[in-house]
Design an enzyme around this catalytic site. Structure first.
Site, mmCIF file in Angstrom:
data_model
loop_
_atom_site.group_PDB
_atom_site.id
_atom_site.type_symbol
_atom_site.label_atom_id
_atom_site.label_comp_id
_atom_site.label_asym_id
_atom_site.label_seq_id
_atom_site.Cartn_x
_atom_site.Cartn_y
_atom_site.Cartn_z
ATOM 1 N N ILE A 185 0.593 -1.456 0.190
ATOM 2 C CA ILE A 185 0.330 -0.102 -0.029
ATOM 3 C C ILE A 185 0.702 1.229 0.339
ATOM 4 C CG2 ILE A 185 -1.940 -1.250 0.993
ATOM 5 C CD1 ILE A 185 -0.853 -0.377 3.403
ATOM 6 N N LYS A 186 2.103 0.960 -0.070
ATOM 7 C CA LYS A 186 3.069 2.008 -0.378
ATOM 8 C C LYS A 186 2.958 3.245 -1.779
ATOM 9 C CE LYS A 186 5.248 2.092 3.715
ATOM 10 N NZ LYS A 186 4.827 0.577 4.112
#
Length: 386
Positions: free
Chosen positions: A200-201
């Site tokens: 989820i970066k």
């Protein structure tokens, strides 16, 4: 009125929140070329560490870290462990690290027998440089800082401490791809920097990381440590007599992962601008609402990467319940590390600033799927009180 500032159109014209999912806290940012890039790799000779890894390292370096060198690895934790090894940290050495961070920052020290000396936080949940200075002893070998949420730490002061006491400065920039400090990208200055490409970066490779090394004489060693201690260049020349003289690890990135990273890198500027635009809108709409303060909004000498929107709030549990009732997810995400037994547990009163904010910080939705209308809806819900 605050409500007039928040809403650009009548409330009944906003989309109805689906409370089965609503506005979620995180969502992966999958770039448009992800599938085609991966398909290309799957039809090639290389699916493990190959030319796409080299290309990803080269492009990332040119954009963010030059003249510092990049090595792509299997996770951000891998990158940190390699940085700590390259800094020649030994058992019983001391490293000053933030008490508030993902446990991945500090767990590699447990592999190595290094003594972690936790430092308190500042008002914005970054490491408190004044407390760091008080903690330095003759046994201190490095300082690790974490750019929490994407907000750069007070780097001038940290670099000055590193120079004064001959200490390595290691940046955990897992949240901070694209962040800038006084006009320079994070990753282009310190001895070592880690970036994360976890799911989820800003840029995802499914899971992955980048180690950034300042000293060019350490790069070849880093490559060996990444791959079992083997010199891959010599091995690929067919010289089978090569010795292994260092304990290495299986920390490499694959071409499948790198191809996904390359797709994300291509869209990065647009994605970062979107997140920063949402961050600024949050700051504008929440600034006059009682009981809430956006963390990190006051700086003018650094550029927030806007991975997290964290606020200091009154009555956190009530606020979380209020948001949930309106289809908005929230959470803490990271926690103080001294709460965990593996780090020795908590000593009451040791970190007064962490104690003061521990029950008051809250992360609100900020990602590729969040829209400006979503932010206005969240601000409207907050303006109603909790």
């Amino acid at each position: 009125m605050i409500l007039d500032k928040i809403l650009e159109k009548p409330m009944n014209e906003y989309p109805v929140m689906d409370t089965r999912e609503g506005i979620v806290l995180f969502y992966p940012n999958i770039p448009a070329k992800a599938a085609s890039n991966i398909t290309e790799v799957l039809h090639s000779r290389w699916i493990g560490q190959g030319p796409k890894v080299d290309e990803f390292e080269r492009r990332f370096e040119l954009k963010f870290t030059y003249p510092n060198k990049c090595l792509a690895v299997g996770s951000g934790t891998d990158a940190l462990h390699l940085a700590y090894l390259l800094a020649d940290l030994q058992p019983d050495d001391e490293v000053i690290a933030p008490v508030f961070t993902c446990t991945a920052t500090n767990i590699p020290f447990l592999y190595m027998g290094v003594n972690i000396v936790f430092a308190d936080v500042d008002d914005n949940l970054n490491i408190d440089v004044k407390h760091v200075e008080q903690l330095i002893t003759p046994k201190t070998k490095a300082i690790v800082c974490v750019h929490y949420g994407g907000l750069p730490c007070d780097m001038d002061e940290l670099w000055a401490l590193g120079k004064k006491h001959n200490l390595f400065i290691i940046e955990d920039a897992a949240h901070a791809v694209g962040a800038k400090y006084k006009g320079r990208y994070i990753g282009s200055e310190s001895d070592f920097t880690m970036f994360s490409f976890q799911a989820i970066k800003h840029i995802t490779t499914g899971d992955g990381g980048m180690l950034v090394v300042k000293d060019p004489t350490l790069v070849e060693k880093a490559k060996r440590l990444r791959w079992f201690g083997i010199d891959r260049t010599s091995k690929q020349k067919g010289i089978w007599e090569n010795d292994i003289v260092e304990v290495g690890y299986k920390y490499q990135m694959t071409d499948i992962a790198a191809s996904l990273g390359l797709a994300g890198l291509e869209e990065f500027d647009e994605h970062l601008a979107h997140r920063q635009r949402l961050y600024r809108l949050y700051c504008e709409l929440l600034k006059d609402i009682p009981g809430i303060r956006v963390i990190g909004s006051e700086y003018t000498d650094r550029e927030h990467a806007a991975w997290l929107l964290t606020a200091e709030v009154d009555h956190r549990e009530d606020l979380m319940r209020h948001l949930r009732e309106h289809g908005i997810e929230s959470g803490q995400v990271h926690y103080r590390n001294d709460k965990y037994s593996i780090f020795g547990g908590r000593t009451p009163g040791q970190f007064p600033k962490m104690d003061a904010i521990e029950e008051r910080y809250l992360v609100l939705p900020l990602h590729a799927r969040v829209t400006e209308d979503d932010i206005r809806y969240i601000a409207y819900v907050l303006q109603k009180g909790w």
